[in-house]
Design an enzyme around this catalytic site. Structure first.
Site, short mmCIF file in Angstrom:
data_model
loop_
_atom_site.label_atom_id
_atom_site.label_comp_id
_atom_site.label_asym_id
_atom_site.label_seq_id
_atom_site.Cartn_x
_atom_site.Cartn_y
_atom_site.Cartn_z
N TYR A 1 0.73 -1.37 0.00
CA TYR A 1 0.08 -0.01 0.17
C TYR A 1 0.88 1.29 -0.16
CZ TYR A 1 -3.43 3.35 1.69
OH TYR A 1 -4.40 4.56 1.71
N LYS B 1 0.91 4.26 -2.77
CA LYS B 1 0.84 5.43 -2.59
C LYS B 1 2.19 6.40 -2.86
CE LYS B 1 -3.42 5.27 -1.32
NZ LYS B 1 -4.48 5.94 -2.09
#
Length: 265
Positions: free
Chosen positions: A159, A163
């Site tokens: 994740y 990002k």
């Protein structure tokens, strides 16, 4: 008469993942400023409930079922929205998340899912929206990022990597599109409360976490929504390639120990 600040009257927006939480706050703020907003959401009943509530207040909100984030599906979403309203001005890619996993246990499916939803979709949405925005001489491409792009979080390396890629995409896309009147920006959200869901929002966990946030509380969805409203506005025309960190100062101290010592917690 001076123009009302952050007036989006006549503008058309798409918000992915706009049915609840941060996404719902973004939809509400954009629609409240006068934009016609299309919610692209995987959970249709949640999005429809929000759309009905906002329509009852006289706002223009339409929701479409959406659970695919591949290139073709996103292009169809963009083109249909522009065809319905005659233009497209604002795209907010807010949908995100990932199946949590340690690096040791991570498999290809989980990594691919995290990258496809958070990062790849940002490219495909922008690619589809650019011709419509260029025709208007105005465009706002916005992405909900995360402070996880900068800091480690156990079980979320994929994740965080996605990002961080989003932040790099924002800078590069902003550079390419600057002369077209299209800005590209994002919001790096910190710890945002999700009342009624999410382990961090449980009272005992929330109280423990808030000790380490300098402003003393978790953020609300509206804290992100208002930041997105500003970035979507005409007033933000000289800002591009940037992310606004909305985290209550959580990333300011080097460690939680500094927060405890500062306030004697």
């Amino acid at each position: 008469m001076p123009q009302k600040p952050f007036d989006l009257g006549g503008k058309v927006a798409i918000v992915t993942g706009g049915g609840r939480g941060i996404g719902a706050a973004i939809v509400t703020r954009l629609a409240g400023a006068g934009a016609a907003v299309v919610i692209a959401n995987r959970t249709q009943d949640v999005a429809e409930t929000l759309a009905r509530e906002l329509a009852a207040d006289g706002l223009t909100v339409h929701c479409v079922p959406f659970d695919r984030f591949d290139r073709n599906s996103l292009r169809v979403l963009v083109d249909r929205t522009a065809g319905r309203y005659g233009r497209l001005d604002i795209v907010v890619h807010n949908a995100g998340g990932c199946p949590w996993s340690s690096i040791e246990d991570l498999d290809e499916a989980k990594l691919d899912e995290a990258l496809a939803l958070n990062l790849n979709a940002s490219f495909w949405l922008a690619q589809a929206a650019i011709p419509h925005m260029r025709a208007n001489g105005f465009g706002r491409i916005l992405v909900t990022s995360s402070v996880s792009a900068r800091f480690a979080m156990g079980g979320g390396a994929h994740y965080s990597a996605a990002k961080a890629g989003v932040n790099a995409f924002i800078r590069a896309a902003a550079f390419e599109l600057a002369r077209d009147g299209i800005t590209v920006n994002g919001v790096e959200a910190g710890f945002i409360a999700k009342p009624g869901r999410g382990t961090m929002s449980a009272p005992e966990n929330r109280a423990s976490l808030e000790r380490f946030i300098p402003v003393g509380r978790m953020g609300t969805a509206d804290d992100v929504g208002y930041a997105m409203l500003y970035l979507a506005s005409v007033e933000a025309k000289y800002i591009t390639g940037q992310t606004i960190v909305v985290d209550g100062g959580a990333t300011l101290p080097e460690t939680g120990f500094a927060v405890e010592r500062q306030w004697g917690l």
